[in-house]
Design a protein around this motif. Structure first.
Motif, short mmCIF file in Angstrom:
data_model
loop_
_atom_site.label_atom_id
_atom_site.label_comp_id
_atom_site.label_asym_id
_atom_site.label_seq_id
_atom_site.Cartn_x
_atom_site.Cartn_y
_atom_site.Cartn_z
N CYS A 75 0.84 -1.21 0.00
CA CYS A 75 0.00 0.00 0.00
C CYS A 75 0.87 1.25 0.00
CB CYS A 75 -0.91 0.02 1.23
SG CYS A 75 -2.21 -1.24 1.18
N ARG A 76 0.46 2.23 -0.79
CA ARG A 76 1.09 3.54 -0.76
C ARG A 76 0.10 4.57 -1.31
NH1 ARG A 76 5.59 3.44 -5.62
NH2 ARG A 76 4.15 2.96 -7.34
N ALA A 77 0.34 5.78 -1.00
CA ALA A 77 -0.57 6.84 -1.41
C ALA A 77 -0.60 6.93 -2.93
CB ALA A 77 -0.11 8.17 -0.81
N PRO A 78 -1.81 7.18 -3.49
CA PRO A 78 -1.90 7.30 -4.96
C PRO A 78 -1.12 8.51 -5.46
CG PRO A 78 -3.93 8.01 -3.92
CD PRO A 78 -3.09 7.40 -2.85
N GLU A 79 -0.60 8.36 -6.63
CA GLU A 79 0.15 9.45 -7.23
C GLU A 79 -0.83 10.41 -7.91
OE1 GLU A 79 3.02 7.93 -9.90
OE2 GLU A 79 4.23 6.95 -8.35
N ILE A 80 -0.74 11.69 -7.56
CA ILE A 80 -1.59 12.72 -8.14
C ILE A 80 -0.72 13.65 -8.95
CG2 ILE A 80 -3.19 14.61 -7.67
CD1 ILE A 80 -3.91 13.22 -5.07
N GLU A 81 -1.00 13.71 -10.23
CA GLU A 81 -0.20 14.56 -11.11
C GLU A 81 -0.77 15.97 -11.11
OE1 GLU A 81 -0.03 12.83 -14.92
OE2 GLU A 81 1.12 11.07 -14.29
N SER A 82 0.05 16.92 -10.85
CA SER A 82 -0.34 18.33 -10.91
C SER A 82 -0.03 18.85 -12.30
CB SER A 82 0.41 19.15 -9.85
OG SER A 82 0.08 18.71 -8.55
N ILE A 83 -1.10 19.22 -13.01
CA ILE A 83 -0.93 19.71 -14.38
C ILE A 83 -0.96 21.22 -14.35
CG2 ILE A 83 -1.88 19.68 -16.71
CD1 ILE A 83 -3.13 17.00 -16.06
N PRO A 84 0.10 21.88 -14.71
CA PRO A 84 0.12 23.36 -14.66
C PRO A 84 -0.73 23.96 -15.76
CG PRO A 84 2.14 22.54 -15.65
CD PRO A 84 1.36 21.32 -15.20
N TYR A 85 -1.10 25.24 -15.57
CA TYR A 85 -1.83 25.96 -16.61
C TYR A 85 -0.94 26.09 -17.85
CZ TYR A 85 -5.34 27.51 -13.20
OH TYR A 85 -6.34 27.57 -12.27
N VAL A 86 -1.53 25.88 -19.01
CA VAL A 86 -0.83 26.21 -20.24
C VAL A 86 -0.77 27.73 -20.39
CG1 VAL A 86 -0.84 25.99 -22.76
CG2 VAL A 86 -1.51 24.05 -21.32
N ARG A 87 -1.92 28.36 -20.12
CA ARG A 87 -1.98 29.81 -20.07
C ARG A 87 -2.61 30.18 -18.73
NH1 ARG A 87 -4.18 31.62 -26.10
NH2 ARG A 87 -2.41 30.78 -27.30
N GLN A 88 -1.81 30.56 -17.80
CA GLN A 88 -2.31 30.84 -16.47
C GLN A 88 -3.18 32.09 -16.46
OE1 GLN A 88 0.41 30.21 -13.24
NE2 GLN A 88 -0.30 32.06 -12.17
N PRO A 89 -4.44 31.98 -15.96
CA PRO A 89 -5.31 33.16 -15.92
C PRO A 89 -4.70 34.26 -15.06
CG PRO A 89 -6.56 31.15 -15.53
CD PRO A 89 -5.11 30.78 -15.49
N GLU A 90 -4.98 35.48 -15.45
CA GLU A 90 -4.44 36.62 -14.72
C GLU A 90 -4.99 36.65 -13.30
OE1 GLU A 90 -4.30 41.52 -15.07
OE2 GLU A 90 -5.25 40.30 -16.63
N GLY A 91 -4.12 36.82 -12.33
CA GLY A 91 -4.54 36.93 -10.95
C GLY A 91 -4.70 35.63 -10.22
N ILE A 92 -4.49 34.50 -10.90
CA ILE A 92 -4.66 33.19 -10.26
C ILE A 92 -3.29 32.54 -10.07
CG2 ILE A 92 -5.55 30.85 -10.57
CD1 ILE A 92 -7.97 31.99 -11.88
N VAL A 93 -3.01 32.15 -8.84
CA VAL A 93 -1.78 31.43 -8.50
C VAL A 93 -2.20 30.10 -7.90
CG1 VAL A 93 0.32 31.42 -7.12
CG2 VAL A 93 -0.54 33.58 -8.08
N PRO A 94 -1.74 28.96 -8.45
CA PRO A 94 -2.15 27.67 -7.92
C PRO A 94 -1.90 27.56 -6.41
CG PRO A 94 -0.98 27.37 -9.98
CD PRO A 94 -0.85 28.82 -9.62
N GLY A 95 -2.93 27.12 -5.69
CA GLY A 95 -2.83 26.96 -4.25
C GLY A 95 -3.18 28.19 -3.45
N ARG A 96 -3.29 29.34 -4.12
CA ARG A 96 -3.62 30.57 -3.40
C ARG A 96 -5.12 30.82 -3.53
NH1 ARG A 96 -0.10 35.72 -4.75
NH2 ARG A 96 1.42 34.33 -3.75
N PRO A 97 -5.85 30.97 -2.41
CA PRO A 97 -7.31 31.11 -2.48
C PRO A 97 -7.74 32.49 -2.98
CG PRO A 97 -6.56 31.31 -0.21
CD PRO A 97 -5.36 30.93 -1.02
N LEU A 98 -8.91 32.51 -3.62
CA LEU A 98 -9.54 33.73 -4.06
C LEU A 98 -10.92 33.83 -3.40
CD1 LEU A 98 -8.76 33.68 -7.89
CD2 LEU A 98 -7.67 35.10 -6.16
N SER A 99 -11.41 35.03 -3.21
CA SER A 99 -12.74 35.23 -2.62
C SER A 99 -13.65 35.87 -3.65
CB SER A 99 -12.66 36.12 -1.38
OG SER A 99 -11.99 35.45 -0.32
#
Length: 529
Positions: free
Chosen positions: A55-79
């Motif tokens: 047993c081991r934790a499943p592998e989760i692939e983090s796919i980055p933005y091809v074109r990152q939307p303005e003002g959005i940083v992965p992992g940083r919350p927005l309200s």
């Protein structure tokens, strides 16, 4: 001299049986003797160890933005600002969104009614977005269907209903959305004799009907607890469940803080609250004085209090046949406090007895509450249900006069006390359509279930109090093949539009013209809103 090793026994019988010890010595450790039990034990441990090692934790692939939307940083919350739709109070919200998914709800401090607060129902409403029981597509007779097929069959059924001359009805709970109200009115206008019926699971129909009786207008006044120095509540849990508890709690709390005296030399003041109720409520637990009475005594005490206020005002009030009350000394003190606080007192009731509500309106009129603590110029739209209209609809259903019934945002089979009888009546209606998000008690007997978006997925608006209008915006892409109820009604009326287009068009036609004269033209106004 050699020392013999220590010996240990599993039991007294083993110690006193030399033959048993000799067999154990020959076989080795008794726990691993070649018996069926010891074999299964060893095999179980071995298989468990192998499974644990694999047993081991499943592998989760983090796919980055091809074109990152303005003002959005992965992992940083927005309200995102939106409006709560968990109940008719329609509080303002700030929804925290992380990587495209809402994760937390908080109050919007800029909202004029809720002022940054939320209730437990609003906090928990985010869980409904991820509910595994949500319908993922429309259904026809309980089977998955496509939206074009459902729309075509519903419109054909409506055509047959018109040809047969049977009634079309829409049943909803209180509608606080101006756009939804306009779409329903447009839908109803397309069918001769069609009607929109409103009911509330926790009804306030008697309050509205009594106001029509005493003041000639059926409306729900806005109660201003932030202006009340003396509050008398007859079984209204306004801090817990009555009408708009977040708004009322905010106003109530502002007057419960000991304030400096407005007149030099006078004592500091705060509001005085009397709660008359049949069971302990959240509101009763915060009262300065709580009277515990039987449910049938609420009207009796309200009559005594009204009589004492009328006597002070020199008004005629008949008390013929009114029996004495054991609370008369207390009621005399309460009446004196209300009279001394004229223009700053408030009397309310959660009763569904129209006579009790009429007495409360009369008492508020007597102490000059209208215009100060009771605001009828800017009424509340948070309760609009009519028990009379609901009874008329039930009568039509029993006479088999309804050919099509659309149930939008309501679950009457669960809400009403005689749900089993309502199921029988619905089964006789040729077309029953529900917009429930999941298969509830009413959707289970509907021919078509056209699931609505969760409110965090959809455009919408709200006007809980006259003049306070807010928008709802989607904070996540729709998770399933659902559709906003206003889009469904527009499609069945033959005028398909998206929810965003419907809201924008209504605001351009009906909301923007109500704004102040110095407001910007509509496009900048809409973009800023």
């Amino acid at each position: 001299m050699s020392e013999s090793p220590k010996q240990y026994w599993m039991s007294v019988v083993e110690r006193d049986s030399p033959g048993e010890r000799s067999r154990e010595a020959e076989n080795g450790d008794p726990d691993f003797a070649p018996t069926r039990r010891s074999f299964l034990k060893a095999a179980g441990f071995s298989i468990g160890a192998l499974a644990a090692a694999s047993c081991r934790a499943p592998e989760i692939e983090s796919i980055p933005y091809v074109r990152q939307p303005e003002g959005i940083v992965p992992g940083r919350p927005l309200s995102y600002a939106t409006t709560c739709a968990a109940c008719e109070a329609r509080c303002g919200l700030l929804v925290t969104n992380r990587d495209g998914r809402p994760v937390k709800i908080e109050g919007n401090p800029d909202h004029p009614l809720s002022g940054g607060s939320t209730c437990a129902v609003g906090q928990a409403s985010i869980l409904g977005l991820y509910d595994s029981q949500r319908l993922q597509h429309p259904t026809n007779a309980g089977q998955p269907a496509a939206w074009p097929d459902v729309d075509r069959e519903i419109m054909a059924a409506l055509e047959r209903t018109m040809q047969e001359g049977r009634a079309v009805r829409i049943l909803t709970s209180t509608v606080t959305s101006p756009t939804m109200a306009a779409v329903i009115a447009d839908f109803v206008s397309g069918f001769p004799g069609a009607r929109h019926v409103t009911y509330d699971p926790i009804a306030a129909s008697a309050l509205l009907d009594a106001h029509q009786q005493t003041h000639g207008v059926r409306l729900l006044p806005q109660y201003r607890f932030d202006r009340a120095d003396v509050i008398v509540s007859f079984d209204a849990d306004f801090l817990g469940t009555w009408i708009s508890p977040v708004q009322f709690t905010r106003g109530y709390a502002s007057k419960r803080r000991i304030a400096p005296a407005s007149v030099p030399g006078a004592a500091p003041s705060k509001s005085y609250h009397v709660q008359i109720e049949s069971r302990l409520s959240l509101t009763g637990s915060n009262a300065d004085r709580r009277l515990r009475v039987a449910p049938g005594e609420v009207g009796h005490l309200a009559t005594h209090l009204a009589a004492r206020l009328a006597e002070r005002a020199g008004a005629v009030f008949s008390t013929d046949g009114l029996s004495p009350s054991p609370w008369e000394p207390v009621l005399a003190d309460v009446a004196e406090r209300l009279w001394q606080a004229r223009g700053r007192g408030l009397v309310i009731s959660g009763s569904q007895d129209q006579r009790v509500q009429a007495l409360c309106h009369m008492m508020n009129e007597t102490i000059g509450a209208y215009g100060t603590t009771v605001d009828s110029s800017r009424p509340s739209y948070q309760r609009a249900g009519s028990d009379v209209e609901l009874a008329a609809l039930r009568a039509e259903l029993s006479r088999n006069q309804v050919g099509a019934l659309f149930i939008v945002g309501a679950n009457p089979v669960y809400d009403l006390p005689d749900g089993a009888a309502l199921v029988t009546e619905l089964q006789r209606v040729p077309l029953v359509v529900s917009t429930a998000e999941r298969v509830d008690e009413t959707a289970a007997v509907a021919h078509f279930v056209c699931p609505d978006h969760h409110y965090l997925e959809s455009w919408g608006d709200a006007e809980p109090v006259s003049g306070v209008v807010s928008l709802s915006q989607p904070v996540i892409e729709p998770l399933y093949q659902t559709r906003p109820a206003i889009e469904s009604l527009a499609a069945w009326a033959g005028k398909p539009q998206s929810a965003a287009e419907l809201v924008r068009a209504h605001w351009a036609a009906a909301v923007h013209p109500r704004a102040a004269d110095d407001v910007a033209p509509f496009d900048p106004f809409w973009d800023r809103t």
